[in-house]
Design a protein around this motif. Structure first.
Motif, PDB file in Angstrom:
ATOM      1  N   VAL A  60      -5.818  -4.872   0.715  1.00 25.93           N
ATOM      2  CA  VAL A  60      -4.659  -5.653   0.294  1.00 25.93           C
ATOM      3  C   VAL A  60      -5.033  -7.118   0.421  1.00 25.93           C
ATOM      4  O   VAL A  60      -5.583  -7.540   1.441  1.00 25.93           O
ATOM      5  N   LEU A  84      -5.800   4.480   5.051  1.00 27.16           N
ATOM      6  CA  LEU A  84      -4.727   5.309   4.521  1.00 27.16           C
ATOM      7  C   LEU A  84      -5.059   6.765   4.787  1.00 27.16           C
ATOM      8  O   LEU A  84      -6.174   7.214   4.538  1.00 27.16           O
ATOM      9  N   CYS A 137      -2.342  -4.873  -4.165  1.00 23.58           N
ATOM     10  CA  CYS A 137      -3.148  -3.705  -3.834  1.00 23.58           C
ATOM     11  C   CYS A 137      -3.554  -3.055  -5.142  1.00 23.58           C
ATOM     12  O   CYS A 137      -2.694  -2.623  -5.919  1.00 23.58           O
ATOM     13  N   GLY A 177       0.819  -1.213   0.000  1.00 23.11           N
ATOM     14  CA  GLY A 177       0.000   0.000   0.000  1.00 23.11           C
ATOM     15  C   GLY A 177       0.851   1.260   0.000  1.00 23.11           C
ATOM     16  O   GLY A 177       0.589   2.209  -0.749  1.00 23.11           O
ATOM     17  N   ILE A 184      -8.101   1.158   2.193  1.00 30.34           N
ATOM     18  CA  ILE A 184      -7.648   0.459   0.987  1.00 30.34           C
ATOM     19  C   ILE A 184      -7.538  -1.022   1.329  1.00 30.34           C
ATOM     20  O   ILE A 184      -7.349  -1.389   2.493  1.00 30.34           O
TER      21      ILE A 184
END
Length: 157
Positions: free
Chosen positions: A132, A152, A106, A68, A130
Motif C-alpha cells: 500500500v 494478507l 493498493c 487492502g 501486499i
C-alpha cells in the motif's frame, strides 16, 4: 461520482459504522475502484490530525488496512465466494509528514485473485504480502509519504 462508486461509498459507510466504527470516524472516501486496484482518500481534519498538524499514525494505519481489506472484500463479492481474511502483520515506512488529505493505493488485485484461486484449489489459508502506498497529492503529488507492507492471510470457500 459514478453510480458504482456512490454505492461502494454508501456500503463502506454502513459497514464501517456497523462493524468497525473507527473507520467511519476517520471518514474515508473511495476514489477509484477496478479489478486491479483501489484508492481511498482519508481527509485530514480534527479526527485524523496529530499534535504536529499532520495525519496521525493510527489514521495512516487505518487507511492502509482499509484499502487492502476493501480490495479483498470486492474480489470475493465479484466472484460470489466467501473470502475470510486478516492481516497477520504490517510494516510501515513513514517518509514525510502528510499535512493534507492522504490517498492510499493498493494495486494488488492480481495477487489477491491468485491467492483466492490457490486457497480454493488447496482448501488452505494463503499468506502473502501486499503493498500500500500513501501519497499526499496536495503537497507532494505522487511522491509517497508512507509505504506499507501488509501480510494478507486469505481462506476462500
Amino acid at each position: 461520482m459514478d453510480l458504482q462508486r456512490l454505492k461502494a461509498n454508501l456500503g463502506l459507510r454502513l459497514f464501517a459504522w456497523r462493524y468497525i466504527p473507527l473507520i467511519g470516524f476517520c471518514g474515508p472516501v473511495i476514489e477509484r475502484m477496478d479489478e486491479r486496484a483501489l484508492r481511498i482518500r482519508m481527509p485530514l481534519g480534527w479526527r485524523t490530525r496529530n499534535h504536529l498538524g499532520s495525519m496521525y499514525f493510527g489514521a495512516l494505519a487505518t487507511g492502509a488496512d482499509l484499502v487492502g481489506g476493501l480490495l479483498v472484500m470486492e474480489k470475493g463479492r465479484a466472484r460470489g465466494k466467501k473470502v475470510h481474511f486478516a492481516f497477520k502483520d504490517v510494516q510501515g515506512d513513514f517518509l514525510k509528514r502528510p499535512e493534507g488529505d492522504v490517498q492510499f493505493d493498493c494495486a494488488a488485485g492480481a495477487a489477491i485473485d491468485a491467492m483466492i484461486d490457490d486457497s480454493l484449489a488447496s482448501g488452505q489459508r494463503i499468506n502473502r504480502p501486499i503493498e500500500v502506498v500513501a501519497t499526499c497529492p496536495s503537497l507532494s503529488g505522487d511522491e509517497p509519504v508512507a509505504r506499507f507492507t501488509l501480510t494478507l492471510s486469505i481462506k476462500a470457500s
